[in-house]
Structure formats: C-alpha cells, structure tokens
Design an enzyme around this catalytic site. Structure first.
Site, PDB file in Angstrom:
ATOM      1  N   HIS A  88      -9.126   3.952  -1.075  1.00 29.79           N
ATOM      2  CA  HIS A  88      -8.293   3.474  -1.075  1.00 29.79           C
ATOM      3  C   HIS A  88      -7.291   2.406  -2.168  1.00 29.79           C
ATOM      4  CE1 HIS A  88      -4.555   1.743   0.471  1.00 29.79           C
ATOM      5  NE2 HIS A  88      -4.543   0.668   1.384  1.00 29.79           N
ATOM      6  N   CYS A 126       0.684  -1.450  -0.340  1.00 32.68           N
ATOM      7  CA  CYS A 126      -0.554  -0.040   0.046  1.00 32.68           C
ATOM      8  C   CYS A 126       0.600   1.385   0.195  1.00 32.68           C
ATOM      9  CB  CYS A 126      -1.317   0.099   1.040  1.00 32.68           C
ATOM     10  SG  CYS A 126      -2.316  -1.532   1.195  1.00 32.68           S
TER      11      CYS A 126
END
Length: 389
Positions: free
Chosen positions: A333, A85
């Site tokens: 996200h 991420c």
C-alpha cells in the site's frame, strides 16, 4: 458525449525498494505504461500524478514537474493530486475528466509513494495527517486506532468476529501468491493472524496493510482514438467521488463509510448497472475490517452480512464475486499509488492477462479507493471497449 479508455498500464513491484529512488520508481512505472500502450511520449498532452506525503516522507515536493522531468515529457502540463490514500484514484478521475471535457485526447496518470525512508513512527505520523489533526492525531489516534474503532462498532452492532476479519487477510495472502508485484508471497492461516499481536485491539499485525514503496501508471485516451491505437483498450464507464467529515466524531454512523456508499450509487447510475453485474472488484482494504465495510457499502452484500460472506467464501477468486484478485492493499500500500494500481489490475483482468489470478469470464470490473478513514471515496467501473483496432 466523449468516452475515455485506458490503453496501457505499468507497475513497479511493491515492497521495500532500498536500491531505487523515488525518481527511479516514477520512471519505471511510467515507461512500462508508455511501452504497454504502444504510443510515444510525444503523444502525451498532460500528466496527473497522485502522491500523499512525499514532503514528509522523503523531503520532496513539487511532484508534478518532477514526474514530467523524469519521463522526459517537459514542457507539457503536469499536476500533482493529493487526497491522502485516495490520491491515485482522484488523479485517475481528474485525468478522466480532462479527456472527457475535450481539453486533451491523451493523458498519462500515475501514483507513487516511497514510505520506507523513514521510521515506522514517522510514517505513522505522516499517515495520521489524513485524519483530523486537531481531534484525532493530536491526541494520539493513529490510523490503526481509528479503524479499530470502526471494527468495534461493527462487531457490537452486527456480531462480526475477529476470526471473520482474519479470513479477509487469509484470502488476500492467497490471492497475492499469484501477483508478481505483491510485497508478500506467503500464504497464512487464521491462526497466524490471531497470533500476530495486537496493534490496536481488535486489529492485529496481519489485519493491517504494510508500509510500502511503489509506483503505478496508466495511459488514458479518448475512446474513438483508442480504437485506432490499441486492441486492448478498457473503457472507463463510470467515475464517481464523494466526501465525508475528516474526523470520526462527526460521522452519522461508524458501521459504514458513507462516502463509499454515495460514490458507488453514482457510479452504478453512470454505468447503468447493479452491484450484481460486477464480476470483480479491487477494494480499499487498508485493514481487514475495511474489506468488510467495502463489500457492504459497495452493495455486494447487505449491511452487517460482510463478515459472514467472507466466512462462506463468497468473495474468493471466481466465487460469487471476486474481491481483490490482486491480493489488495495487504499485498502493498504505497498510498499515493494504490488507486492507480487498482485500475492497472482491472486493465489486466479485462484483457485476460492476469494469469493465475484471472477472474473467469471477467467483463465488468470496479475499483474503490479511500482517503483517510473514509473522508474521500472514489469508485470507477470498467469494461472492455467495443470494437478493435
């Protein structure tokens, strides 16, 4: 010493893009950034693109060359960067170092992920690869489960409550109402979070960031050149990265992300500032307890006092420190794009272009991007470049 600035930014809307392909998202964000910078594509000397799991999520690898092709920028070098991420944040740092070293003067950097092409189970398995496959994912520990362990440790040691974590989600949704690119535009209350159903206790559905499609891009330029090109250049005054073990079992503590603390310390040293000098921060709140860990590990509040700070409203827009004025990761996200989107928000804020989510008098901004459960952390600090075009 060479300095590096951002001169343009572009983002797609974050959400479920059933009508746009991976390639189209790249092109949209990239073209917006180029147009915003005022340069032409031929001025760009290299590309760095962050993506975490495109192979597993859409069956497409070799993303570096794909980005250059989609933007019509072949044959310049184009490199994929992967750090779970934190892929976007590490791509930004790689581009920053490429200019700072003197190799290039003008670089494009982007991040992308298309996550809704597969089922939730398949997306969860792909994301699980950011942790320790042998000790965590193989035994069924998904990322909500890992962050739930971190939340339980914080609750036990410091008395942090589920209601305090819920307030992080409430704040994110409130700020996201003013972000046109946010995945959700709906205010929520603590009761909504508390009643949203457990994903992995104590984390509930509205404690978690969503599965998202989206892309973001920036144009970086050597700062002396940037002054002659743009009147909205934002200087990157610090770029720091740190690592930790992939698995939680190897960590010294479950109540901090050590990589964040170490990267932040180095970033403040580079910038010559203290945490109190930061006007706003975009932090990696993939779960609400991650928000609390971040504001403590970045030094904004003492360890163990993050939950109380949120409860007292000290992190709201234009409060003591504005944390996630964009709405943060709760507003979308797409994992490879998140670190770039955070820097794009800093660009908007420091240029006074954030409209209803604008942080009043913003002069110094910080971004914080995390890979996995904290095995990678990247911290950047920004301020307006002195001297105008």
């Amino acid at each position: 010493m060479r300095s590096v600035s951002i001169i343009g930014a572009g983002c797609t809307k974050f959400g479920e893009h059933w009508d746009k392909s991976f390639r189209e998202l790249i092109a949209e964000a990239g073209m917006k950034a180029i147009e915003d910078s005022g340069i032409e594509g031929k001025d760009i000397q290299a590309i760095y693109g962050g993506t975490m799991a495109s192979g597993r999520l859409i069956g497409q690898e070799h993303i570096g060359a794909l980005i250059a092709d989609q933007l019509g920028l072949t044959p310049i070098p184009s490199t994929r960067v992967e750090a779970a991420c934190a892929s976007g944040g590490v791509a930004l740092r790689t581009a920053f170092l490429a200019i700072k070293s003197g190799e290039y003067d003008m670089v494009a950097v982007g991040g992308i992920e298309k996550m809704t092409e597969v089922s939730t189970e398949e997306a969860s398995f792909a994301l699980g690869g950011a942790g320790d496959q042998e000790t965590e994912l193989f035994h069924g520990a998904t990322f909500p489960a890992l962050y739930a362990l971190l939340a339980r440790a914080h609750m036990q040691e410091f008395g942090t409550t589920e209601e305090q974590m819920a307030l992080c989600a409430v704040q994110a949704h409130k700020n996201g109402m003013n972000n046109p690119n946010a995945q959700f535009h709906r205010e929520i209350a603590v009761e909504d979070v508390m009643n949203s159903g457990y994903i992995s206790s104590p984390l509930k559905l509205l404690d978690c960031s969503p599965i998202t499609d989206g892309a973001a891009a920036l144009i970086l330029c050597e700062s002396k050149k940037a002054k002659n090109i743009s009147d909205k250049a934002i200087e990157i005054i610090a770029s720091a990265q740190a690592s930790d073990s992939l698995g939680l079992t190897e960590r010294k503590s479950l109540t901090e992300l050590a990589a964040t603390r170490i990267a932040a310390k180095e970033a403040y040293k580079q910038a010559g500032i203290k945490p109190k000098d930061v006007d706003f921060a975009e932090v990696h709140d993939c779960f609400t307890n991650a928000f609390i860990l971040a504001i403590e590990d970045l030094g904004f509040f003492r360890k163990g006092e993050g939950g109380k700070a949120v409860e007292k409203g000290r992190t709201q827009l234009n409060a003591e420190i504005s944390v996630n004025p964009s709405g943060g990761l709760k507003m979308g996200h797409p994992v490879g794009a998140t670190g770039i989107k955070q820097a794009a928000e800093a660009f908007e804020q420091l240029n006074g272009r954030a409209e209803k989510r604008q942080v009043e008098g913003a002069k110094t901004g910080l971004t914080h991007n995390v890979g996995g459960s904290g095995a990678t952390a990247v911290v950047h600090i920004f301020r307006k470049l002195e001297g105008k075009k």
